[in-house]
Design a protein around this motif. Structure first.
Motif, PDB file in Angstrom:
ATOM      1  N   PRO A 261     -23.889  57.421 -16.827  1.00 33.80           N
ATOM      2  CA  PRO A 261     -22.842  57.846 -17.773  1.00 33.80           C
ATOM      3  C   PRO A 261     -21.571  58.366 -17.115  1.00 33.80           C
ATOM      4  N   GLU A 262     -21.650  58.759 -15.827  1.00 33.71           N
ATOM      5  CA  GLU A 262     -20.480  59.333 -15.175  1.00 33.71           C
ATOM      6  C   GLU A 262     -19.651  58.315 -14.399  1.00 33.71           C
ATOM      7  N   GLU A 263     -20.308  57.358 -13.750  1.00 28.31           N
ATOM      8  CA  GLU A 263     -19.554  56.402 -12.941  1.00 28.31           C
ATOM      9  C   GLU A 263     -20.326  55.102 -12.734  1.00 28.31           C
ATOM     10  N   ILE A 264     -19.553  54.070 -12.409  1.00 29.41           N
ATOM     11  CA  ILE A 264     -20.089  52.762 -12.029  1.00 29.41           C
ATOM     12  C   ILE A 264     -19.429  52.409 -10.708  1.00 29.41           C
ATOM     13  N   TYR A 265     -20.233  52.163  -9.685  1.00 33.26           N
ATOM     14  CA  TYR A 265     -19.612  51.800  -8.419  1.00 33.26           C
ATOM     15  C   TYR A 265     -20.580  51.039  -7.530  1.00 33.26           C
ATOM     16  N   LEU A 266     -20.008  50.372  -6.549  1.00 33.77           N
ATOM     17  CA  LEU A 266     -20.763  49.642  -5.536  1.00 33.77           C
ATOM     18  C   LEU A 266     -20.246  50.077  -4.173  1.00 33.77           C
ATOM     19  N   THR A 267     -21.152  50.258  -3.234  1.00 36.52           N
ATOM     20  CA  THR A 267     -20.753  50.566  -1.864  1.00 36.52           C
ATOM     21  C   THR A 267     -21.764  49.958  -0.908  1.00 36.52           C
ATOM     22  N   TYR A 268     -21.369  49.811   0.344  1.00 40.26           N
ATOM     23  CA  TYR A 268     -22.312  49.295   1.330  1.00 40.26           C
ATOM     24  C   TYR A 268     -22.107  49.988   2.663  1.00 40.26           C
ATOM     25  N   GLU A 269     -23.182  50.015   3.451  1.00 42.56           N
ATOM     26  CA  GLU A 269     -23.163  50.605   4.779  1.00 42.56           C
ATOM     27  C   GLU A 269     -23.853  49.654   5.746  1.00 42.56           C
ATOM     28  N   PRO A 270     -23.361  49.535   6.971  1.00 37.67           N
ATOM     29  CA  PRO A 270     -24.033  48.685   7.960  1.00 37.67           C
ATOM     30  C   PRO A 270     -25.308  49.350   8.470  1.00 37.67           C
ATOM     31  N   THR A 271     -26.328  48.556   8.762  1.00 41.02           N
ATOM     32  CA  THR A 271     -27.565  49.085   9.346  1.00 41.02           C
ATOM     33  C   THR A 271     -27.367  49.427  10.811  1.00 41.02           C
TER      34      THR A 271
END
Length: 729
Positions: free
Chosen positions: A148-158
């Motif tokens: 309900p507060e936010e929609i987002y996508l993120t990524y981090e390298p292994t």
């Protein structure tokens, strides 16, 4: 000057001290510092507290880096998305942006203004269905949050030593790249859109897009084209409708469709805690509901997605796809079941007989292979191609996969020369010391078997110093590769549109290239055993050998004709925007004069060093062709000349080349000269006629310009994707 105030505000000042940009930090702290983090994030924070007052990751330009959160804060309405540049020299916002659409079940889209250019499909628990750069890989971990507060996508390298980025190019292509320390270059790994079916709503409502079939679009089972005539012509904009209309007063059932990209979810309804059986009941109770699905492949029966409008933007994904249940009239399914039973009674005995016959054939072939090991590769080659191509022997070696793999160091990234619509191209070294270029068909390629056959058949039969030489091919399992002579100077666009490298092309070299391309086209149109229309002539398809001799390449889109034929019609327009002739782009008519038009565009680009597509001028809206014609009419043609040529050019030769180029791009194909006339005009002082209005030249607005078909304000030379989806009629 970038200034950091005592209050913790970053300000950008011009030469007179006026503030042209500010980080606009409203919260004040005692000890503010500005810091560039190892992630690439420029932050303003309190020195004693790791709290960011402002960060550059909230305002991306055309690049996404690991750690960036892309999405929407639903409480504040703050959007984090990234945009293409307006041009290669102007980093202000261009036409394309990547953003989440919060309506319905949220999914990211690439937008061209207010129009959807491409959508990934909804998050399926692991990744997005059609986004290779958004799938889980050994190198990256993706995190998707929707609450309900936010929609987002993120990524981090292994692995922190691996440097990756995602760039929104000026033509709307999202490119994932990995930094190669050995070559000190970015290596491309996946892009979106990847093929014709990725472009939004190719087959419209209830149409199924499949890039592997000749017609691209077909209707889902139990649906039919809304306009049969248009559909047969390759115009799928009307979409499909149910063969039996739904009626809420009658019994309805659901039919399961598997292996697809789920339709546009912007106007859908979603509930996370509902199982699939309850989801079906909800859709049955609502007359407006047309389909349901569980979007999450990692949590079976936990999630319900309902659609209430026509299902749009569906494509066949095979094993990567998901299931959807579409509401149909029960009578349609019953009739289908009865028909299938009758078909089975006929098909099963025939299938058994066919299987027996196939086993006999396999046994016979194996027996013959025992005594005929030599020449096996050539037999496979002949089996791969059609009988038409076997009427004349093709003296072309067939390489095995292991040989090509060894020559390219197992297709090493440091051997990669680039990537086009066909797939990646690698540099290789044969055991005898001969350098080769290997073009490897990608499984994501917009081109396929037909284009591969074209390339082999045409180039194997054509021999000319201005055509690239095909050394052999490799066909093994799913692998299809073409092996060419290696061109050490890359392609023409590699020099032409690069600020530094273009200075290496003085006027004598440019004129030599123009004449070489003209002679190559003349050979294709008139002097070869086949009359060939190339259909995709552009700078990236002109390769340069060690002596800067031009070689026309990439015959995947080419067509051959009989001695008395000069052209044809098609409903599948192929080629590259900016180089297509008007009659081809708008009506599907192509001929030798289509190539003449493309050649004319090439000449103007070679003289000016500017792309036809993406050209802009402060005084008018025309493309490079229109600008050249305006200068010609005003007697100022030489102003079109690249600044690097001022010392080396012969003014009369430059002026004549521009004149010939404008003759080639005239609106009416009847007015354009043949390539034999072009070669004569370039190599002698014969009088030249006055060119008429060029193609796509209007005095109205830029939307009528052919370049606007692509909505691309400019593209980097690395993008060599050929468009094969334009439905201009």
């Amino acid at each position: 000057m970038l200034n950091f105030t005592k209050q913790g505000t970053l300000t950008l000042l011009n030469g007179s001290g006026r503030v042209v940009w500010s980080s606009n930090v409203t919260r004040r702290v005692q000890n503010p510092i500005a810091q560039l983090l190892d992630s690439g994030n420029l932050v303003v924070r309190d020195a004693t507290v790791n709290y960011y007052l402002w960060q550059s990751f909230d305002y991306p330009s055309d690049t996404e880096l690991p750690g960036m959160k892309l999405g929407i804060n639903l409480k504040t309405g703050f959007h984090r998305s990234f945009w293409s540049w307006k041009s290669s020299n102007d980093p202000s916002r261009g036409d394309f942006n990547w953003a989440f659409d919060p309506r319905g079940f949220p999914e990211p889209c690439i937008m061209n203004g207010s129009i959807i250019h491409y959508r990934t499909g909804p998050w399926n628990g692991r990744g997005f269905a059609t986004a290779p750069s958004r799938q889980p890989t050994p190198h990256n971990i993706y995190t998707y949050v929707s609450d309900p507060e936010e929609i987002y996508l993120t990524y981090e390298p292994t692995d922190s030593s691996i440097i990756t980025r995602v760039v929104m190019q000026q033509n709307g292509i999202l490119q994932l790249s990995v930094w190669n320390n050995q070559t000190q270059n970015w290596d491309n790994f996946g892009r979106q859109p990847t093929d014709n079916c990725d472009f939004y709503s190719q087959c419209h409502s209830y149409g199924l897009c499949n890039n592997g079939i000749s017609s691209l679009c077909r209707c889902l089972d139990h649906f039919e084209p809304k306009n049969t005539t248009d559909w047969a012509r390759g115009n799928w904009s009307g979409g499909c409708v149910r063969k039996t209309t739904l009626n809420c007063q009658k019994e309805v059932k659901f039919l399961k469709y598997s292996g697809i990209k789920l339709p546009d979810t912007r106007f859908s309804w979603y509930s996370q805690g509902v199982n699939l059986n309850t989801c079906e009941e909800l859709c049955l109770r609502n007359c407006s509901c047309v389909a349901y699905a569980n979007p999450n492949i990692t949590a079976t029966n936990e999630g319900c997605l309902l659609w209430f409008d026509d299902l749009i933007d569906i494509r066949d994904l095979g094993a990567r796809g998901q299931d959807i249940y579409i509401k149909l009239d029960s009578s349609a399914l019953e009739n289908s079941t009865t028909g299938k039973a009758m078909k089975l009674r006929i098909i099963l005995p025939l299938a058994a007989l066919s299987l027996l016959l196939a086993l006999c054939i396999i046994w016979y072939i194996r027996q013959k292979k025992k005594d005929q090991n030599e020449g096996r590769g050539m037999r496979c080659f002949e089996m791969f191609f059609t009988r038409e191509s076997k009427d004349e022997e093709l003296d072309l070696p067939l390489f095995d996969f292991a040989t090509i793999s060894d020559a390219t160091n197992n297709f090493s990234l440091k051997n990669k020369l680039g990537e086009g619509g066909f797939g990646p191209v690698y540099r290789g070294m044969q055991k005898g010391g001969q350098e080769i270029a290997v073009k490897r068909l990608s499984r994501y390629s917009a081109q396929g078997t037909h284009e591969f056959k074209n390339e082999v058949i045409f180039i194997a039969k054509l021999q000319h110093r201005n055509l690239v030489k095909l050394i052999g091919c490799c066909i093994q399992g799913e692998e299809k590769m073409l092996i060419y002579e290696y061109m050490p100077n890359n392609s023409l666009d590699w020099f032409l549109f690069d600020r530094d490298r273009s200075s290496q092309l003085d006027w004598p070299k440019r004129l030599h290239i123009i004449n070489g391309i003209a002679r190559g086209l003349l050979y294709l149109h008139q002097d070869s055993r086949l009359r060939i229309i190339h259909r995709d002539l552009k700078p990236s398809n002109v390769l340069l050998d060690i002596d800067m001799n031009p070689k026309i390449s990439d015959f995947g889109m080419a067509r051959s004709f009989g001695e008395n034929e000069t052209g044809a019609m098609t409903t599948r327009v192929v080629g590259t925007y900016g180089y297509m002739s008007p009659e081809y782009a708008l009506e599907g008519k192509f001929s030798v004069k289509s190539d003449v038009f493309s050649f004319g565009v090439l000449v103007l680009e070679i003289v000016s060093g500017i792309r036809n597509r993406g050209f802009s001028h402060p005084d008018h809206h025309h493309n490079l062709i229109g600008h050249g014609w305006i200068l010609f009419k005003e007697g100022r043609s030489l102003e079109l000349t690249n600044t690097h040529l001022r010392e080396s050019c012969n003014l009369s030769e430059v002026q004549r080349s521009i004149h010939v180029g404008l003759l080639c791009v005239q609106q009416r194909l009847e007015d354009r000269p043949s390539m034999s006339s072009v070669v004569l005009m370039l190599s002698s002082d014969v009088p030249l006629s006055v060119p008429k209005e060029p193609g796509f030249f209007t005095g109205i607005s830029q939307s009528t310009n052919a370049d606007s078909l692509s909505s691309n304000p400019g593209e980097p030379s690395a993008n060599k994707l050929s468009i094969t989806i334009l439905d201009a009629r």
